[in-house]
Design an enzyme around this catalytic site. Structure first.
Site, PDB file in Angstrom:
ATOM      1  N   ASP A 139       0.818  -1.215   0.000  1.00 24.87           N
ATOM      2  CA  ASP A 139       0.000   0.000   0.000  1.00 24.87           C
ATOM      3  C   ASP A 139       0.850   1.263   0.000  1.00 24.87           C
ATOM      4  O   ASP A 139       0.465   2.270  -0.596  1.00 24.87           O
ATOM      5  CB  ASP A 139      -0.897   0.025   1.259  1.00 24.87           C
ATOM      6  CG  ASP A 139      -1.939  -1.079   1.232  1.00 24.87           C
ATOM      7  OD1 ASP A 139      -2.300  -1.510   0.120  1.00 24.87           O
ATOM      8  OD2 ASP A 139      -2.383  -1.507   2.310  1.00 24.87           O
ATOM      9  N   GLY A 216     -16.551   1.900   7.208  1.00 24.85           N
ATOM     10  CA  GLY A 216     -15.187   1.532   6.860  1.00 24.85           C
ATOM     11  C   GLY A 216     -14.421   1.259   8.131  1.00 24.85           C
ATOM     12  O   GLY A 216     -14.916   1.534   9.232  1.00 24.85           O
ATOM     13  N   SER A 217     -13.225   0.727   7.989  1.00 22.47           N
ATOM     14  CA  SER A 217     -12.468   0.381   9.189  1.00 22.47           C
ATOM     15  C   SER A 217     -11.551   1.547   9.571  1.00 22.47           C
ATOM     16  O   SER A 217     -11.421   2.533   8.844  1.00 22.47           O
ATOM     17  CB  SER A 217     -11.697  -0.919   8.962  1.00 22.47           C
ATOM     18  OG  SER A 217     -10.687  -0.724   8.009  1.00 22.47           O
ATOM     19  N   ARG A 218     -10.899   1.378  10.733  1.00 21.18           N
ATOM     20  CA  ARG A 218     -10.109   2.489  11.270  1.00 21.18           C
ATOM     21  C   ARG A 218      -8.673   2.402  10.744  1.00 21.18           C
ATOM     22  O   ARG A 218      -7.726   2.278  11.525  1.00 21.18           O
ATOM     23  CB  ARG A 218     -10.151   2.427  12.793  1.00 21.18           C
ATOM     24  CG  ARG A 218      -9.724   3.693  13.456  1.00 21.18           C
ATOM     25  CD  ARG A 218     -10.021   3.669  14.934  1.00 21.18           C
ATOM     26  NE  ARG A 218      -9.565   4.897  15.566  1.00 21.18           N
ATOM     27  CZ  ARG A 218      -8.684   4.935  16.548  1.00 21.18           C
ATOM     28  NH1 ARG A 218      -8.176   3.825  17.031  1.00 21.18           N
ATOM     29  NH2 ARG A 218      -8.321   6.106  17.055  1.00 21.18           N
ATOM     30  N   THR A 219      -8.526   2.470   9.406  1.00 21.34           N
ATOM     31  CA  THR A 219      -7.175   2.405   8.840  1.00 21.34           C
ATOM     32  C   THR A 219      -6.423   3.701   9.085  1.00 21.34           C
ATOM     33  O   THR A 219      -5.221   3.772   8.886  1.00 21.34           O
ATOM     34  CB  THR A 219      -7.213   2.098   7.320  1.00 21.34           C
ATOM     35  OG1 THR A 219      -8.180   2.972   6.720  1.00 21.34           O
ATOM     36  CG2 THR A 219      -7.596   0.664   7.047  1.00 21.34           C
ATOM     37  N   VAL A 262     -21.398  -2.582   4.630  1.00 18.92           N
ATOM     38  CA  VAL A 262     -22.496  -2.136   3.754  1.00 18.92           C
ATOM     39  C   VAL A 262     -21.960  -2.057   2.322  1.00 18.92           C
ATOM     40  O   VAL A 262     -20.859  -1.553   2.091  1.00 18.92           O
ATOM     41  CB  VAL A 262     -22.993  -0.742   4.223  1.00 18.92           C
ATOM     42  CG1 VAL A 262     -24.003  -0.157   3.254  1.00 18.92           C
ATOM     43  CG2 VAL A 262     -23.603  -0.848   5.623  1.00 18.92           C
ATOM     44  N   SER A 282      -7.613   5.791  -0.346  1.00 22.25           N
ATOM     45  CA  SER A 282      -8.613   4.722  -0.187  1.00 22.25           C
ATOM     46  C   SER A 282      -9.323   4.455  -1.519  1.00 22.25           C
ATOM     47  O   SER A 282      -9.715   5.394  -2.214  1.00 22.25           O
ATOM     48  CB  SER A 282      -9.654   5.127   0.857  1.00 22.25           C
ATOM     49  OG  SER A 282     -10.742   4.230   0.813  1.00 22.25           O
TER      50      SER A 282
HETATM   51  N1  UDP Z   1     -16.025  -1.049   2.319  1.00 21.12           N
HETATM   52  C1  UDP Z   1     -17.345  -1.231   1.935  1.00 21.12           C
HETATM   53  N2  UDP Z   1     -18.301  -1.385   2.888  1.00 21.12           N
HETATM   54  C2  UDP Z   1     -18.015  -1.378   4.209  1.00 21.12           C
HETATM   55  C3  UDP Z   1     -16.662  -1.195   4.607  1.00 21.12           C
HETATM   56  C4  UDP Z   1     -15.702  -1.032   3.630  1.00 21.12           C
HETATM   57  O1  UDP Z   1     -17.644  -1.253   0.744  1.00 21.12           O
HETATM   58  O2  UDP Z   1     -18.940  -1.510   5.009  1.00 21.12           O
HETATM   59  C5  UDP Z   1     -14.985  -0.868   1.289  1.00 21.12           C
HETATM   60  C6  UDP Z   1     -14.414   0.537   1.340  1.00 21.12           C
HETATM   61  O3  UDP Z   1     -15.173   1.439   0.586  1.00 21.12           O
HETATM   62  C7  UDP Z   1     -13.016   0.351   0.810  1.00 21.12           C
HETATM   63  C8  UDP Z   1     -12.668  -1.059   1.256  1.00 21.12           C
HETATM   64  O4  UDP Z   1     -13.891  -1.710   1.566  1.00 21.12           O
HETATM   65  O5  UDP Z   1     -12.988   0.422  -0.590  1.00 21.12           O
HETATM   66  C9  UDP Z   1     -11.766  -1.069   2.477  1.00 21.12           C
HETATM   67  O6  UDP Z   1     -12.286  -0.135   3.399  1.00 21.12           O
HETATM   68  P1  UDP Z   1     -11.576   0.240   4.750  1.00 21.12           P
HETATM   69  O7  UDP Z   1     -12.301   1.369   5.371  1.00 21.12           O
HETATM   70  O8  UDP Z   1     -11.433  -0.993   5.600  1.00 21.12           O
HETATM   71  O9  UDP Z   1     -10.104   0.652   4.342  1.00 21.12           O
HETATM   72  P2  UDP Z   1      -9.553   1.833   3.410  1.00 21.12           P
HETATM   73  O10 UDP Z   1      -9.071   1.120   2.193  1.00 21.12           O
HETATM   74  O11 UDP Z   1     -10.637   2.786   3.129  1.00 21.12           O
HETATM   75  O12 UDP Z   1      -8.456   2.410   4.203  1.00 21.12           O
END
Ligand code: UDP
Length: 404
Positions: A139, A216-219, A262, A282
């Protein structure tokens, strides 16, 4: 205040007072300042046709993104030597394209990511000159400014801080991220974008819920203020943390149990959607626009200072999305209220953002970018590519075991 002309700013100030009964003097003062600055930033602007670039009549490719290739290759304008490439090699996966065939080193830390990249390389190779390059499939970018300049391809960077050469991420085809609702990864942009466009038609602006939404997660902890705002004002924003692979306890979801994930399509039910950087840019960003909802993006307004993918510079703050800078984060509530009160403005920015992505980020444009990038890169190579016998030929999909 009496005796003062009822300018738009004052009108908004009064609205704020009604809405925030508990707001202090300073809060209303800063809200009205913010409203005024939003008014200024949102002054009527050029239409999308003048904001955006054209589509080439000859190739059918969008001409929006090639500037990024010129920017990324500029530091290498004196040429790329075999020694440069060897020094870059430990930061990525080595590829060669020779006489239209694709070769790669055996090890790829994320086989499905390599596979997502190779989908494009295999299609383009027959028309490319011989070349050799290093692709970082992690990443994080690998060549920080201030250290030795390395020609390594990465999907995301802060341009001011990294020399990495941007390439379109694997995820346009496959390679994750994988989440429970997308166990094989969120990829196949061609399929997902069609389905999102259909959803945007099914749920037009007036049928959307007048509320902000995020899952989304707490990245990155930069997401915390929105989650906290949602806990305080759930009617204004519905924002919750989901689990990711690193999740161990509720501490990783800011003290609450993880929310269910979702789908992208279900995001389209809401008028206001939020994007944040994660570890790097992201993948969420491009999807949000296709809902035809208003996108808020947290980060610097200058793409030079932001975590970007190759196509971000096409998207203009205030025209295609609303930027939220670091010092506006504690005024999020006021910003969202502003856009709830200015539905027409919100809708027209949402439509412009939608159109930009729909017209200029087609699967074709991903292919076009790869082609232009590799041809421009090949022109800088100062050595003749000799087949490296330790590399093996990629003919079809790489076998792999994880979509992460
Ligand atoms: N995502 C999603 N639905 C959710 C949670 C995440 O579609 O409920 C998608 C989000 O849009 C992203 C990917 O999964 O493209 C990973 O999301 P996350 O927030 O974990 O990490 P990010 O890549 O945004 O740091």
């Amino acid at each position: 205040p009496q005796g003062v002309a009822f300018s738009i700013g004052v009108f908004h100030l009064m609205l704020s007072i009604v809405q925030y009964e508990c707001a202090s003097e300073t809060h209303t003062e800063s809200s009205s300042n913010l409203y005024r600055s939003l008014d200024r930033n949102l002054e009527p602007s050029d239409d999308n046709a003048t904001l955006l670039c054209k589509i080439s009549e000859k190739t059918g490719c969008s001409l929006c993104h090639y500037r990024q290739i010129r920017r990324d290759l500029k530091p290498f304008s004196e040429g790329i030597s075999r020694e440069d490439l060897n020094r870059a090699a430990k930061f990525g996966v080595r590829y060669q394209i020779i006489q239209g065939r694709v070769f790669r080193q055996k090890e790829c830390m994320f086989p499905f990511r390599c596979s997502g990249i190779e989908h494009f390389l295999l299609r383009l190779a027959p028309k490319l000159p011989d070349l050799e390059f290093i692709v970082n499939v992690r990443d994080y970018p690998q060549s920080p400014v201030g250290r030795e300049k390395l020609p390594v391809f990465s999907f995301s960077k802060v341009p001011k801080n990294y020399y990495d050469i941007l390439y379109p991420a694997w995820t346009f085809w496959e390679g994750g991220p994988a989440i429970s609702i997308y166990p094989r990864g969120i990829g196949r942009w061609d399929i997902r974008s069609k389905s999102l466009i259909a959803e945007s038609e099914r749920v037009p602006w007036d049928a959307k819920v007048d509320r902000g939404f995020f899952r989304g997660s707490r990245t990155s902890a930069e997401r915390d203020p929105l989650i906290k705002l949602s806990r305080r004002l759930p009617e204004l924003v519905d924002a919750m943390y989901t689990k990711n692979q690193a999740w161990k306890s509720d501490r990783d979801t800011l003290g609450a149990p993880p929310a269910a994930e979702v789908s992208f399509e279900d995001h389209c039910k809401f008028k206001f959607l939020f994007n944040f950087r994660g570890v790097a840019a992201s993948f969420r960003f491009k999807h949000l626009f296709l809902c035809k909802s208003l996108v808020f993006h947290f980060g610097p307004t200058q793409s030079e200072n932001d975590w970007i993918e190759f196509f971000y510079p096409m998207l203009k703050p205030w025209k295609h999305y609303i930027p939220i800078s670091q010092n506006e984060v504690d005024q999020l509530e006021t910003v969202i209220e502003y856009f709830k009160e200015h539905q027409e403005v919100s809708q027209s920015i949402a439509e412009r953002g939608f159109e930009a992505i729909q017209r200029h980020l087609r699967m074709k444009d991903i292919q076009c970018y790869w082609r232009k990038l590799l041809k421009s890169y090949a022109a800088l190579m100062k050595f003749e590519v000799q087949r490296d016998r330790t590399l093996y030929e990629i003919k079809t999909k790489t076998e792999g075991s994880s979509a992460g």
